[in-house]
Motif scaffolding. Sequence first.
Motif, PDB file in Angstrom:
ATOM      1  N   THR A 106      -0.620   5.410  -8.711  1.00  0.00           N
ATOM      2  CA  THR A 106      -0.646   6.820  -8.337  1.00  0.00           C
ATOM      3  C   THR A 106      -1.532   7.015  -7.120  1.00  0.00           C
ATOM      4  O   THR A 106      -2.649   6.491  -7.056  1.00  0.00           O
ATOM      5  CB  THR A 106      -1.156   7.682  -9.496  1.00  0.00           C
ATOM      6  OG1 THR A 106      -0.273   7.529 -10.606  1.00  0.00           O
ATOM      7  CG2 THR A 106      -1.214   9.147  -9.096  1.00  0.00           C
ATOM      8  N   SER A 107      -1.033   7.783  -6.176  1.00  0.00           N
ATOM      9  CA  SER A 107      -1.806   8.156  -4.993  1.00  0.00           C
ATOM     10  C   SER A 107      -1.852   9.671  -4.914  1.00  0.00           C
ATOM     11  O   SER A 107      -0.833  10.348  -5.111  1.00  0.00           O
ATOM     12  CB  SER A 107      -1.158   7.596  -3.724  1.00  0.00           C
ATOM     13  OG  SER A 107      -1.795   8.111  -2.568  1.00  0.00           O
ATOM     14  N   SER A 108      -3.043  10.212  -4.662  1.00  0.00           N
ATOM     15  CA  SER A 108      -3.169  11.661  -4.499  1.00  0.00           C
ATOM     16  C   SER A 108      -3.952  11.960  -3.236  1.00  0.00           C
ATOM     17  O   SER A 108      -4.745  11.129  -2.766  1.00  0.00           O
ATOM     18  CB  SER A 108      -3.861  12.281  -5.712  1.00  0.00           C
ATOM     19  OG  SER A 108      -5.195  11.828  -5.819  1.00  0.00           O
ATOM     20  N   TYR A 109      -3.728  13.154  -2.685  1.00  0.00           N
ATOM     21  CA  TYR A 109      -4.371  13.537  -1.439  1.00  0.00           C
ATOM     22  C   TYR A 109      -4.635  15.027  -1.464  1.00  0.00           C
ATOM     23  O   TYR A 109      -3.712  15.839  -1.609  1.00  0.00           O
ATOM     24  CB  TYR A 109      -3.477  13.173  -0.248  1.00  0.00           C
ATOM     25  CG  TYR A 109      -4.077  13.540   1.107  1.00  0.00           C
ATOM     26  CD1 TYR A 109      -5.241  12.918   1.535  1.00  0.00           C
ATOM     27  CD2 TYR A 109      -3.484  14.492   1.923  1.00  0.00           C
ATOM     28  CE1 TYR A 109      -5.801  13.240   2.767  1.00  0.00           C
ATOM     29  CE2 TYR A 109      -4.028  14.811   3.157  1.00  0.00           C
ATOM     30  CZ  TYR A 109      -5.200  14.189   3.580  1.00  0.00           C
ATOM     31  OH  TYR A 109      -5.737  14.512   4.791  1.00  0.00           O
ATOM     32  N   ALA A 110      -5.913  15.414  -1.360  1.00  0.00           N
ATOM     33  CA  ALA A 110      -6.297  16.822  -1.377  1.00  0.00           C
ATOM     34  C   ALA A 110      -6.708  17.256   0.021  1.00  0.00           C
ATOM     35  O   ALA A 110      -7.446  16.544   0.723  1.00  0.00           O
ATOM     36  CB  ALA A 110      -7.454  17.037  -2.349  1.00  0.00           C
ATOM     37  N   VAL A 119       5.561  17.620   0.614  1.00  0.00           N
ATOM     38  CA  VAL A 119       4.902  16.413   0.155  1.00  0.00           C
ATOM     39  C   VAL A 119       5.553  15.212   0.836  1.00  0.00           C
ATOM     40  O   VAL A 119       6.784  15.142   0.924  1.00  0.00           O
ATOM     41  CB  VAL A 119       4.976  16.275  -1.375  1.00  0.00           C
ATOM     42  CG1 VAL A 119       4.355  14.956  -1.839  1.00  0.00           C
ATOM     43  CG2 VAL A 119       4.289  17.454  -2.054  1.00  0.00           C
ATOM     44  N   LEU A 120       4.715  14.273   1.299  1.00  0.00           N
ATOM     45  CA  LEU A 120       5.203  13.093   1.991  1.00  0.00           C
ATOM     46  C   LEU A 120       4.828  11.842   1.206  1.00  0.00           C
ATOM     47  O   LEU A 120       3.859  11.841   0.432  1.00  0.00           O
ATOM     48  CB  LEU A 120       4.576  12.995   3.393  1.00  0.00           C
ATOM     49  CG  LEU A 120       4.668  14.227   4.287  1.00  0.00           C
ATOM     50  CD1 LEU A 120       3.876  13.986   5.567  1.00  0.00           C
ATOM     51  CD2 LEU A 120       6.126  14.546   4.619  1.00  0.00           C
ATOM     52  N   SER A 121       5.560  10.782   1.419  1.00  0.00           N
ATOM     53  CA  SER A 121       5.174   9.487   0.865  1.00  0.00           C
ATOM     54  C   SER A 121       5.336   8.425   1.943  1.00  0.00           C
ATOM     55  O   SER A 121       6.169   8.554   2.846  1.00  0.00           O
ATOM     56  CB  SER A 121       6.043   9.129  -0.343  1.00  0.00           C
ATOM     57  OG  SER A 121       7.387   8.881   0.040  1.00  0.00           O
ATOM     58  N   ALA A 122       4.510   7.381   1.834  1.00  0.00           N
ATOM     59  CA  ALA A 122       4.584   6.278   2.790  1.00  0.00           C
ATOM     60  C   ALA A 122       4.317   4.978   2.046  1.00  0.00           C
ATOM     61  O   ALA A 122       3.430   4.895   1.194  1.00  0.00           O
ATOM     62  CB  ALA A 122       3.569   6.465   3.913  1.00  0.00           C
ATOM     63  N   VAL A 123       5.111   3.948   2.366  1.00  0.00           N
ATOM     64  CA  VAL A 123       4.911   2.602   1.834  1.00  0.00           C
ATOM     65  C   VAL A 123       4.792   1.680   3.042  1.00  0.00           C
ATOM     66  O   VAL A 123       5.705   1.596   3.859  1.00  0.00           O
ATOM     67  CB  VAL A 123       6.097   2.167   0.933  1.00  0.00           C
ATOM     68  CG1 VAL A 123       5.797   0.809   0.319  1.00  0.00           C
ATOM     69  CG2 VAL A 123       6.371   3.202  -0.151  1.00  0.00           C
ATOM     70  N   ARG A 142       0.850  -1.182   0.000  1.00  0.00           N
ATOM     71  CA  ARG A 142       0.000   0.000   0.000  1.00  0.00           C
ATOM     72  C   ARG A 142       0.887   1.233   0.000  1.00  0.00           C
ATOM     73  O   ARG A 142       1.766   1.384   0.861  1.00  0.00           O
ATOM     74  CB  ARG A 142      -0.896   0.002   1.234  1.00  0.00           C
ATOM     75  CG  ARG A 142      -1.842   1.201   1.311  1.00  0.00           C
ATOM     76  CD  ARG A 142      -2.562   1.215   2.639  1.00  0.00           C
ATOM     77  NE  ARG A 142      -3.497   2.319   2.743  1.00  0.00           N
ATOM     78  CZ  ARG A 142      -4.106   2.688   3.855  1.00  0.00           C
ATOM     79  NH1 ARG A 142      -3.858   2.029   4.986  1.00  0.00           N
ATOM     80  NH2 ARG A 142      -4.943   3.697   3.878  1.00  0.00           N
ATOM     81  N   VAL A 143       0.684   2.099  -0.988  1.00  0.00           N
ATOM     82  CA  VAL A 143       1.477   3.319  -1.113  1.00  0.00           C
ATOM     83  C   VAL A 143       0.551   4.513  -0.962  1.00  0.00           C
ATOM     84  O   VAL A 143      -0.580   4.511  -1.445  1.00  0.00           O
ATOM     85  CB  VAL A 143       2.222   3.366  -2.470  1.00  0.00           C
ATOM     86  CG1 VAL A 143       3.260   2.267  -2.548  1.00  0.00           C
ATOM     87  CG2 VAL A 143       1.264   3.236  -3.649  1.00  0.00           C
ATOM     88  N   ARG A 144       1.059   5.554  -0.266  1.00  0.00           N
ATOM     89  CA  ARG A 144       0.202   6.692   0.037  1.00  0.00           C
ATOM     90  C   ARG A 144       0.983   7.992  -0.068  1.00  0.00           C
ATOM     91  O   ARG A 144       2.160   8.053   0.263  1.00  0.00           O
ATOM     92  CB  ARG A 144      -0.376   6.561   1.450  1.00  0.00           C
ATOM     93  CG  ARG A 144      -1.282   5.342   1.605  1.00  0.00           C
ATOM     94  CD  ARG A 144      -1.863   5.278   2.995  1.00  0.00           C
ATOM     95  NE  ARG A 144      -0.852   4.979   4.007  1.00  0.00           N
ATOM     96  CZ  ARG A 144      -0.918   5.362   5.273  1.00  0.00           C
ATOM     97  NH1 ARG A 144      -1.921   6.111   5.684  1.00  0.00           N
ATOM     98  NH2 ARG A 144       0.024   5.020   6.135  1.00  0.00           N
ATOM     99  N   THR A 145       0.281   9.004  -0.528  1.00  0.00           N
ATOM    100  CA  THR A 145       0.850  10.348  -0.601  1.00  0.00           C
ATOM    101  C   THR A 145       0.197  11.217   0.465  1.00  0.00           C
ATOM    102  O   THR A 145      -0.997  11.051   0.749  1.00  0.00           O
ATOM    103  CB  THR A 145       0.615  10.968  -1.985  1.00  0.00           C
ATOM    104  OG1 THR A 145       1.154  10.101  -2.971  1.00  0.00           O
ATOM    105  CG2 THR A 145       1.284  12.327  -2.091  1.00  0.00           C
ATOM    106  N   GLY A 146       0.974  12.126   1.066  1.00  0.00           N
ATOM    107  CA  GLY A 146       0.432  13.002   2.096  1.00  0.00           C
ATOM    108  C   GLY A 146       1.123  14.349   2.097  1.00  0.00           C
ATOM    109  O   GLY A 146       1.840  14.711   1.142  1.00  0.00           O
ATOM    110  N   VAL A 147       0.931  15.087   3.201  1.00  0.00           N
ATOM    111  CA  VAL A 147       1.490  16.432   3.292  1.00  0.00           C
ATOM    112  C   VAL A 147       1.654  16.805   4.770  1.00  0.00           C
ATOM    113  O   VAL A 147       0.933  16.295   5.633  1.00  0.00           O
ATOM    114  CB  VAL A 147       0.560  17.441   2.563  1.00  0.00           C
ATOM    115  CG1 VAL A 147      -0.756  17.602   3.300  1.00  0.00           C
ATOM    116  CG2 VAL A 147       1.245  18.778   2.355  1.00  0.00           C
TER     117      VAL A 147
END
Length: 774
Positions: free
Chosen positions: A694-698, A710-714, A659-664
């Motif tokens: 692709t992961s996006s986060y608004a 911008v952050l990323s997590a796996v 599971r891959v995720r984008t954050g802030v």
Amino acid sequence: MKQQLILGVAVLAAAQAGFAGPASADVPDGSGYSLAPTVGAPALTAQDCAADPGCAAVSPPLGAGQDDWPALSAAVASAAARGTSTAPATVLLPAGVYTMKKPLSLPPNVNLRGSGMTATTLLIATGSHAAFGYSFLVRPDDKAAAVANSTNLVSDLAVNGNCKAGAGLTADAVQPAAACDHGAGNNVGGGVSAGDRWTVQHVRFTNLEYFKLWIRGTKGVRAVDNRFDNLGGAGSGDEDNIGGGGNATDTLVSDNQYDGTELGNALDFTNARSLTLRHNTVYTDPRMLGWFNRADNGSIFLEAVTDSEISDNLLHGGHIVLKTNADYSHTGTNKDVTNPARNVVRGNRLVGSYFAGITVGYNDYLDPDGTTGRVDAAVDPADTTNHTLWSGGGNQIVGNVITGADEGGILVYGCYEAAKSVADTIAGNTVENASANGASYSTGCGTFDSAGIGLSIGRGDRIYGNHITGGGLPSTWYGVQIGSRTAKTVPGGTVLTDPSGAYADNDLTAAAVGPYRYGRGTPESPVAEAGTLTADGAKLTWREAYPLANVWVGGYRVYRGGTLVADLPVGSPAVPGNLLTEEGATLETGLGGWTAAGGSSVSRVTGAPAPGVGAASLAITATKAGQIGATGPATPVTAGQTYTAVASFQAGAQASGRRVRTGVVWLDAAGTAISSRVFSGNASTVDGPDRWMTSSYAVQAPAGAAYARVLSAVDNCVLGETHLMDRIGLVAGTATEGWTDPSGTPGAAYQVVAYQVGGPVGSEYSIPTPITVS
């Protein structure tokens, strides 16, 4: 089953010989309608009647609105005394308008013949509509059922319900009345109710507020070469032009014509079998839909109809529907459910249908105990709780031509698997420019997406030899859709080649997006952002398609007017309006300010970029088991503004999908974090060695925010595994995808499709998202 297959070969061979529709198939809407007979014997003359001892002519009508019913009724009674099954008697009506204050009951073996559709008229008298409640100008008398082998003929006249006082007596092209004058409400004053072995021929039905021609519980009715219209400023109720409420058998409806002013369905039968519907021509005028606030006119509804043939009809605007009787009140003949079975729909031409061209629907209802019907079980009259479900199938839809249908060409769908037990055949049809009304439409039992042919129920159904074209806008996006999104039923074992060899495979090359589409497991659609016109052309922007479980978005395709103009694997090479530097977004010249999160190391690698995004990417390696990730450079933001972080990920060659995720994270003007790290919560964004995810986060920037990282997590990594990260962005707003058309023009229509590659059934596509450049 063997008999059915033999029948199928014969039907397919007949369809292969070519479309055998009416000669007027290419006539524009309405212009081919005529009150001149086209088949059958001419109107009876006075001389012919005088020479026939079984024929008697009545006197001309009284005129001035006087009641002609007594004279007509007396003539009919006199004829009944001399008519037999082998030699029916005839009552001949000379030219003129016969005014009637009561329905005329026709005994067995009595023919009622006028002097022509434009010469003799039966008219409901003004002020007499109360006598015609749920009744007709001409109907069988109460003795009809008791006389075996009787026959009746009603021909060469017009029936006028006087819905709009004094109207319908001519064929002038006057706008039909929107309401009737007499104020009696609906279901008052129908045209003809047929009895056993009645022939209704060369009859004009006009200005009627109840069913125009009613065929119910009959045997052997023939409705041939009749006319249905509301010309001359006539009014009309919206009941069917030809209707039947149940249990009609051996019915022929042929060579009838419906003018564009007709209102209601061309034909609607329930619980019927052995119906032959052929060589009928239906015109509809789209203006009628607005005048009378209707969604549809001129269609053919066959509900709980079996063992019937619908062939060589021409419908402008209407469509053909085969369905169950499950939607009616579950009493009487509709307590048990009959699904469409063993029907042949062949050689019809449908132009501009307001919905799908041809649909076959399988359904049932739930008893009070929550169970469906007992499948194909004997009916138990004493059981008032449970009902029988007669399963359907074995229908053959062959050799039809469907052009410009609003919501697909041919759709076969179901709500309950048990409602269908035999495979259908869909072969040799031509579907041109289907789905004019939109990219997606619901049947009530699942959704189809702009398909020439759609199937969502059945085992071993055969779909072959069909020719499906898109032809620009309106466009057919997919040739054949097998399986419906959100459907309650799932087809299996569908045969896409002709076992007999009589047909080639389906010709679907002209479908805009793809030849085949599988409704389940398809990506969600992207969401369009406002398009703007730039100096270089059309700039389109849209949001990421929302990832679903096991449905990863492999990229996007852009169409202009149904023609593919761009293929964007993973996404557009550049994130539109990206606030990150080029180095921070693509890592082409360095790390771009990216640093490792806890338990991780980061490095810039080349040779494994996201498609279309340079040559480098960011490698994140687990230095211990658990969650790994990276943090991007500080980027200026404005408090209160919504921002979207986005990044694409791929598992390394030795890594499992994670599971891959984008954050802030938000920072104040001094660079101090003012909020917790927040990430996308989507559990379906799982990468893999074979795909980029692709992961996006608004999220809205909080008060005091001056910068964002911008952050990323796996998640759940093991020691030593590596995941790649590329095409990284931070944008104001929500649009993280874009494409600019250098040849774009204002007002151009574009469509964007998200696609999945490598899924369970190969490439799958979303519903197209329209974007019109302002």
